[in-house]
Motif scaffolding. Sequence first.
Motif, PDB file in Angstrom:
ATOM      1  N   ASN A 127       0.876  -1.025  -0.148  1.00 25.84           N
ATOM      2  CA  ASN A 127      -0.091   0.035  -0.098  1.00 25.84           C
ATOM      3  C   ASN A 127       0.796   1.231   0.066  1.00 25.84           C
ATOM      4  N   PHE A 128       0.915   2.018  -0.963  1.00 20.40           N
ATOM      5  CA  PHE A 128       1.801   3.174  -1.196  1.00 20.40           C
ATOM      6  C   PHE A 128       0.700   4.259  -0.969  1.00 20.40           C
ATOM      7  N   THR A 129       0.946   4.713   0.260  1.00 22.16           N
ATOM      8  CA  THR A 129       0.132   5.634   1.017  1.00 22.16           C
ATOM      9  C   THR A 129       0.323   6.949   0.631  1.00 22.16           C
ATOM     10  N   TRP A 130       1.357   7.366   0.448  1.00 19.19           N
ATOM     11  CA  TRP A 130       1.850   8.899   0.124  1.00 19.19           C
ATOM     12  C   TRP A 130       3.088   8.781  -0.718  1.00 19.19           C
ATOM     13  N   THR A 131       3.235   9.718  -1.443  1.00 19.46           N
ATOM     14  CA  THR A 131       4.488   9.956  -2.343  1.00 19.46           C
ATOM     15  C   THR A 131       4.771  11.246  -2.353  1.00 19.46           C
ATOM     16  N   GLU A 132       6.086  11.840  -2.287  1.00 25.58           N
ATOM     17  CA  GLU A 132       6.554  13.044  -2.513  1.00 25.58           C
ATOM     18  C   GLU A 132       7.925  13.023  -3.513  1.00 25.58           C
ATOM     19  N   LYS A 133       7.779  14.038  -4.467  1.00 22.82           N
ATOM     20  CA  LYS A 133       8.925  13.995  -5.679  1.00 22.82           C
ATOM     21  C   LYS A 133       9.456  15.445  -5.359  1.00 22.82           C
ATOM     22  N   THR A 134      10.992  15.279  -5.297  1.00 23.59           N
ATOM     23  CA  THR A 134      11.680  16.539  -5.223  1.00 23.59           C
ATOM     24  C   THR A 134      12.891  16.403  -5.891  1.00 23.59           C
ATOM     25  N   GLU A 135      13.202  17.469  -6.589  1.00 24.26           N
ATOM     26  CA  GLU A 135      14.362  17.824  -7.361  1.00 24.26           C
ATOM     27  C   GLU A 135      15.474  17.906  -6.422  1.00 24.26           C
ATOM     28  N   MET A 136      16.556  17.137  -6.808  1.00 24.10           N
ATOM     29  CA  MET A 136      17.698  17.276  -6.027  1.00 24.10           C
ATOM     30  C   MET A 136      18.874  18.193  -6.649  1.00 24.10           C
ATOM     31  N   LYS A 137      19.295  19.062  -5.725  1.00 21.69           N
ATOM     32  CA  LYS A 137      20.262  19.973  -5.974  1.00 21.69           C
ATOM     33  C   LYS A 137      21.538  19.357  -6.106  1.00 21.69           C
ATOM     34  N   PRO A 138      22.429  20.026  -7.205  1.00 28.51           N
ATOM     35  CA  PRO A 138      23.628  19.430  -7.656  1.00 28.51           C
ATOM     36  C   PRO A 138      24.711  19.631  -6.523  1.00 28.51           C
TER      37      PRO A 138
END
Length: 172
Positions: free
Chosen positions: A161-172
């Motif tokens: 059960n994938f209850t939440w997802t957060e996507k962020t760009e990673m800084k170099p």
Amino acid sequence: MKKIVLALALVTLCLSVNAQKMNSNNKKITVIEDRIAIKNLVDTFSVLADVKDVKTQLLLFTENAEVSSVTNGKPGGTLTGRKQIGEAFAGFLNLFDVVYHINGQQTVTLNGNKASGISYCQVALIGTENNKKMKTTMGVIYHDDYVKENGHWLINKRQSNFTWTEKTEMKP
């Protein structure tokens, strides 16, 4: 003679009580061993996912295991058998440069050579999307059915059960 019979009866009673205590202790030890083995099974699954060792990971499942998923409350597909599970796992893991599981609390209900359990996990996945390094973090609750085969606990059925997802760009 009566004293000898009485003494033998007392010795037999004491031995019987001690045998019952030992049997009770052995059952408690078996429960503890089973719980530790199931926790190790779930943790090993995650470690093998992190190093993308799907071949070894599949050995943690029964031959005809089922894996299904739910994302944000919506059912996904079901995978059946090691071959289908392995192909899907390998394809998914290959999308990412880094896979990182952090396992948390777990509850297990034992019933002889069968058990069920709930395990919480946070997964971080790092890959490239549109030439940007992205980190996807997910909260996962695994609902598992386990079986003990040849002295080893295996996953027979897993609902992820994938209850939440957060996507962020990673800084170099």
